[in-house]
Design a protein around this motif. Sequence first.
Motif, PDB file in Angstrom:
ATOM      1  N   LYS A  59       0.848  -1.198   0.000  1.00 24.45           N
ATOM      2  CA  LYS A  59       0.000   0.000   0.000  1.00 24.45           C
ATOM      3  C   LYS A  59       0.879   1.243   0.000  1.00 24.45           C
ATOM      4  CE  LYS A  59      -4.026   0.077   2.086  1.00 24.45           C
ATOM      5  NZ  LYS A  59      -5.078   0.134   3.118  1.00 24.45           N
ATOM      6  N   GLY A  60       0.718   2.063  -1.037  1.00 30.72           N
ATOM      7  CA  GLY A  60       1.527   3.261  -1.166  1.00 30.72           C
ATOM      8  C   GLY A  60       2.896   3.027  -1.772  1.00 30.72           C
ATOM      9  N   PHE A  61       3.145   1.788  -2.278  1.00 27.57           N
ATOM     10  CA  PHE A  61       4.458   1.487  -2.853  1.00 27.57           C
ATOM     11  C   PHE A  61       4.698   2.392  -4.058  1.00 27.57           C
ATOM     12  CE2 PHE A  61       7.918  -0.971  -4.671  1.00 27.57           C
ATOM     13  CZ  PHE A  61       8.568  -1.438  -3.539  1.00 27.57           C
ATOM     14  N   PRO A  62       5.864   3.045  -4.122  1.00 27.50           N
ATOM     15  CA  PRO A  62       6.084   4.032  -5.182  1.00 27.50           C
ATOM     16  C   PRO A  62       6.218   3.415  -6.570  1.00 27.50           C
ATOM     17  CG  PRO A  62       8.071   3.734  -3.869  1.00 27.50           C
ATOM     18  CD  PRO A  62       6.996   2.966  -3.184  1.00 27.50           C
ATOM     19  N   ASN A  63       5.820   4.195  -7.566  1.00 25.51           N
ATOM     20  CA  ASN A  63       5.895   3.803  -8.962  1.00 25.51           C
ATOM     21  C   ASN A  63       6.540   4.944  -9.738  1.00 25.51           C
ATOM     22  OD1 ASN A  63       5.479   3.131 -11.648  1.00 25.51           O
ATOM     23  ND2 ASN A  63       3.314   2.624 -11.409  1.00 25.51           N
ATOM     24  N   PRO A  64       7.710   4.721 -10.339  1.00 27.88           N
ATOM     25  CA  PRO A  64       8.370   5.820 -11.049  1.00 27.88           C
ATOM     26  C   PRO A  64       7.605   6.308 -12.271  1.00 27.88           C
ATOM     27  CG  PRO A  64       9.516   3.746 -11.441  1.00 27.88           C
ATOM     28  CD  PRO A  64       8.492   3.481 -10.372  1.00 27.88           C
ATOM     29  N   GLY A  66       4.024   6.301 -12.437  1.00 21.89           N
ATOM     30  CA  GLY A  66       2.641   6.651 -12.166  1.00 21.89           C
ATOM     31  C   GLY A  66       2.370   6.754 -10.685  1.00 21.89           C
ATOM     32  N   PRO A  67       1.095   6.655 -10.299  1.00 20.69           N
ATOM     33  CA  PRO A  67       0.729   6.807  -8.886  1.00 20.69           C
ATOM     34  C   PRO A  67       1.190   5.630  -8.042  1.00 20.69           C
ATOM     35  CG  PRO A  67      -1.178   6.145 -10.179  1.00 20.69           C
ATOM     36  CD  PRO A  67      -0.073   6.413 -11.164  1.00 20.69           C
ATOM     37  N   PRO A  68       1.332   5.825  -6.725  1.00 21.57           N
ATOM     38  CA  PRO A  68       1.680   4.710  -5.832  1.00 21.57           C
ATOM     39  C   PRO A  68       0.614   3.616  -5.886  1.00 21.57           C
ATOM     40  CG  PRO A  68       1.843   6.830  -4.700  1.00 21.57           C
ATOM     41  CD  PRO A  68       1.152   7.093  -5.990  1.00 21.57           C
ATOM     42  N   PHE A  69       1.006   2.395  -5.498  1.00 21.96           N
ATOM     43  CA  PHE A  69       0.047   1.290  -5.499  1.00 21.96           C
ATOM     44  C   PHE A  69      -1.010   1.552  -4.423  1.00 21.96           C
ATOM     45  CE2 PHE A  69      -1.512  -3.065  -4.929  1.00 21.96           C
ATOM     46  CZ  PHE A  69      -1.686  -3.426  -6.261  1.00 21.96           C
ATOM     47  N   PRO A  70      -2.295   1.416  -4.767  1.00 14.98           N
ATOM     48  CA  PRO A  70      -3.346   1.864  -3.848  1.00 14.98           C
ATOM     49  C   PRO A  70      -3.870   0.810  -2.881  1.00 14.98           C
ATOM     50  CG  PRO A  70      -4.303   1.364  -5.972  1.00 14.98           C
ATOM     51  CD  PRO A  70      -2.826   1.106  -6.102  1.00 14.98           C
ATOM     52  N   ALA A  71      -3.358  -0.427  -2.933  1.00 18.30           N
ATOM     53  CA  ALA A  71      -3.983  -1.515  -2.178  1.00 18.30           C
ATOM     54  C   ALA A  71      -2.943  -2.313  -1.391  1.00 18.30           C
ATOM     55  CB  ALA A  71      -4.754  -2.427  -3.128  1.00 18.30           C
ATOM     56  N   SER A  72      -3.450  -3.253  -0.585  1.00 13.73           N
ATOM     57  CA  SER A  72      -2.588  -4.051   0.291  1.00 13.73           C
ATOM     58  C   SER A  72      -2.054  -5.307  -0.370  1.00 13.73           C
ATOM     59  CB  SER A  72      -3.367  -4.446   1.555  1.00 13.73           C
ATOM     60  OG  SER A  72      -3.733  -3.299   2.276  1.00 13.73           O
ATOM     61  N   ILE A  73      -2.732  -5.785  -1.406  1.00 15.07           N
ATOM     62  CA  ILE A  73      -2.293  -6.971  -2.140  1.00 15.07           C
ATOM     63  C   ILE A  73      -2.435  -6.706  -3.630  1.00 15.07           C
ATOM     64  CG2 ILE A  73      -2.764  -8.724  -0.374  1.00 15.07           C
ATOM     65  CD1 ILE A  73      -5.500  -9.204  -1.716  1.00 15.07           C
ATOM     66  N   CYS A  74      -1.711  -7.486  -4.427  1.00 15.28           N
ATOM     67  CA  CYS A  74      -1.905  -7.494  -5.872  1.00 15.28           C
ATOM     68  C   CYS A  74      -2.818  -8.672  -6.211  1.00 15.28           C
ATOM     69  CB  CYS A  74      -0.584  -7.651  -6.606  1.00 15.28           C
ATOM     70  SG  CYS A  74       0.610  -6.334  -6.308  1.00 15.28           S
ATOM     71  N   THR A  75      -3.862  -8.401  -6.978  1.00 15.22           N
ATOM     72  CA  THR A  75      -4.825  -9.440  -7.351  1.00 15.22           C
ATOM     73  C   THR A  75      -4.842  -9.541  -8.871  1.00 15.22           C
ATOM     74  OG1 THR A  75      -6.570  -7.763  -7.188  1.00 15.22           O
ATOM     75  CG2 THR A  75      -6.262  -9.207  -5.289  1.00 15.22           C
ATOM     76  N   SER A  76      -4.183 -10.556  -9.399  1.00 12.03           N
ATOM     77  CA  SER A  76      -3.961 -10.674 -10.844  1.00 12.03           C
ATOM     78  C   SER A  76      -4.777 -11.847 -11.379  1.00 12.03           C
ATOM     79  CB  SER A  76      -2.474 -10.853 -11.119  1.00 12.03           C
ATOM     80  OG  SER A  76      -1.746  -9.759 -10.564  1.00 12.03           O
ATOM     81  N   VAL A  77      -5.803 -11.538 -12.153  1.00 10.18           N
ATOM     82  CA  VAL A  77      -6.785 -12.532 -12.596  1.00 10.18           C
ATOM     83  C   VAL A  77      -6.523 -12.921 -14.052  1.00 10.18           C
ATOM     84  CG1 VAL A  77      -9.255 -12.998 -12.923  1.00 10.18           C
ATOM     85  CG2 VAL A  77      -8.493 -11.587 -10.989  1.00 10.18           C
ATOM     86  N   ASN A  78      -6.438 -14.213 -14.303  1.00  9.68           N
ATOM     87  CA  ASN A  78      -6.350 -14.808 -15.640  1.00  9.68           C
ATOM     88  C   ASN A  78      -5.151 -14.314 -16.442  1.00  9.68           C
ATOM     89  OD1 ASN A  78      -8.624 -16.336 -15.034  1.00  9.68           O
ATOM     90  ND2 ASN A  78     -10.042 -14.846 -15.885  1.00  9.68           N
ATOM     91  N   ASP A  79      -5.359 -13.386 -17.371  1.00  7.81           N
ATOM     92  CA  ASP A  79      -4.264 -12.924 -18.231  1.00  7.81           C
ATOM     93  C   ASP A  79      -3.450 -11.802 -17.605  1.00  7.81           C
ATOM     94  OD1 ASP A  79      -6.355 -11.095 -18.448  1.00  7.81           O
ATOM     95  OD2 ASP A  79      -5.912 -10.603 -20.538  1.00  7.81           O
ATOM     96  N   VAL A  80      -3.789 -11.403 -16.378  1.00  4.47           N
ATOM     97  CA  VAL A  80      -2.959 -10.433 -15.660  1.00  4.47           C
ATOM     98  C   VAL A  80      -1.796 -11.197 -15.039  1.00  4.47           C
ATOM     99  CG1 VAL A  80      -2.844  -8.706 -13.834  1.00  4.47           C
ATOM    100  CG2 VAL A  80      -4.920  -8.910 -15.216  1.00  4.47           C
ATOM    101  N   VAL A  81      -0.589 -10.805 -15.401  1.00  2.00           N
ATOM    102  CA  VAL A  81       0.600 -11.515 -14.921  1.00  2.00           C
ATOM    103  C   VAL A  81       0.900 -11.111 -13.478  1.00  2.00           C
ATOM    104  CG1 VAL A  81       3.039 -12.012 -15.350  1.00  2.00           C
ATOM    105  CG2 VAL A  81       1.519 -11.493 -17.274  1.00  2.00           C
ATOM    106  N   VAL A  82       0.995  -9.804 -13.246  1.00  4.69           N
ATOM    107  CA  VAL A  82       1.309  -9.267 -11.924  1.00  4.69           C
ATOM    108  C   VAL A  82       0.691  -7.878 -11.767  1.00  4.69           C
ATOM    109  CG1 VAL A  82       3.487 -10.487 -11.503  1.00  4.69           C
ATOM    110  CG2 VAL A  82       3.514  -8.357 -12.795  1.00  4.69           C
ATOM    111  N   HIS A  83       0.657  -7.429 -10.521  1.00  9.31           N
ATOM    112  CA  HIS A  83       0.338  -6.045 -10.141  1.00  9.31           C
ATOM    113  C   HIS A  83      -1.103  -5.633 -10.430  1.00  9.31           C
ATOM    114  CE1 HIS A  83       4.918  -5.140 -10.767  1.00  9.31           C
ATOM    115  NE2 HIS A  83       4.686  -5.923  -9.722  1.00  9.31           N
ATOM    116  N   GLY A  84      -2.014  -6.624 -10.469  1.00 10.83           N
ATOM    117  CA  GLY A  84      -3.419  -6.287 -10.613  1.00 10.83           C
ATOM    118  C   GLY A  84      -3.913  -5.517  -9.404  1.00 10.83           C
TER     119      GLY A  84
END
Length: 266
Positions: A59-64, A66-84
């Motif tokens: 939560k709040g992890f920086p992204n060079p 774009g915006p920081p990550f807004p959630a506590s977990i990454c939820t990657s469904v089906n064709d999403v590889v990571v960082h959903g």
Amino acid sequence: MNIFLKTEDEIELMRQANLLVGRTLGELAKHIKPGVSTLQLDKVANEFICDNGAVPTFKGFPNPFGPPFPASICTSVNDVVVHGIPDAATVLKDGDIISIDCGVLLNGFNGDSCYTFCVGEVAPEVRQLLKVTKESLYIGIEAAMAGRHVGDIGCAIQDYCQSFGYGIVRELTGHGIGREMHEDPKIPNYGGRGRGIMLKSGMCIAIEPMVTMGNRAIGIMPDKWTIKTLDGRPAAHFEHTIAIRKGKADILSSFEEVERLEGKLY
């Protein structure tokens, strides 16, 4: 490159953080079913992590880019590889798969692990992708010991997954971990034996195969976080944090809670 070797006391603190990640994934396993939104899963994870005296690192992890990550977990469904990104609109359906990547900060040290779950009845060929990806994680861990090289890990993972015709994502890697979530060195899921930096006892790394059923090409969505396969076919992601030893690696994270609830499906 700054690689921090951990003391035995520090490794034990890292174990506690990683076991909490494992328990969080186990708690989430109870809620993964058709009709549940990824935002609901995020709320479960956030509450569980905080109730256990830790901070959700994502939560709040920086992204060079774009915006920081807004959630506590990454939820990657089906064709999403990571960082959903969890949201109310993404509702799990029968036959989906979902990779949940979770990180916590506890007593000054980070834990990081990922598991790909089945939602209801999943097609056999997709279940096979999950099985192979999970097996490749342990094959990579077997290659991770003092005196060997980072390339030995990646080569072991790559050879195994490609023998099934799967793609290995190149743009994203595992990483060192400790007081920071991402430390040196990078741990690719491909490579050559004997190449890359030498592994030393006391190094702590996160090994995380990201494997595609089809082409390995990926693209990033407009939110600047979500990464998908370009061909729209499924991807799987499993991750453990380990400590390098002179012999067999010490796995600090755990899938035991998930497997106790689900059984060893793959």
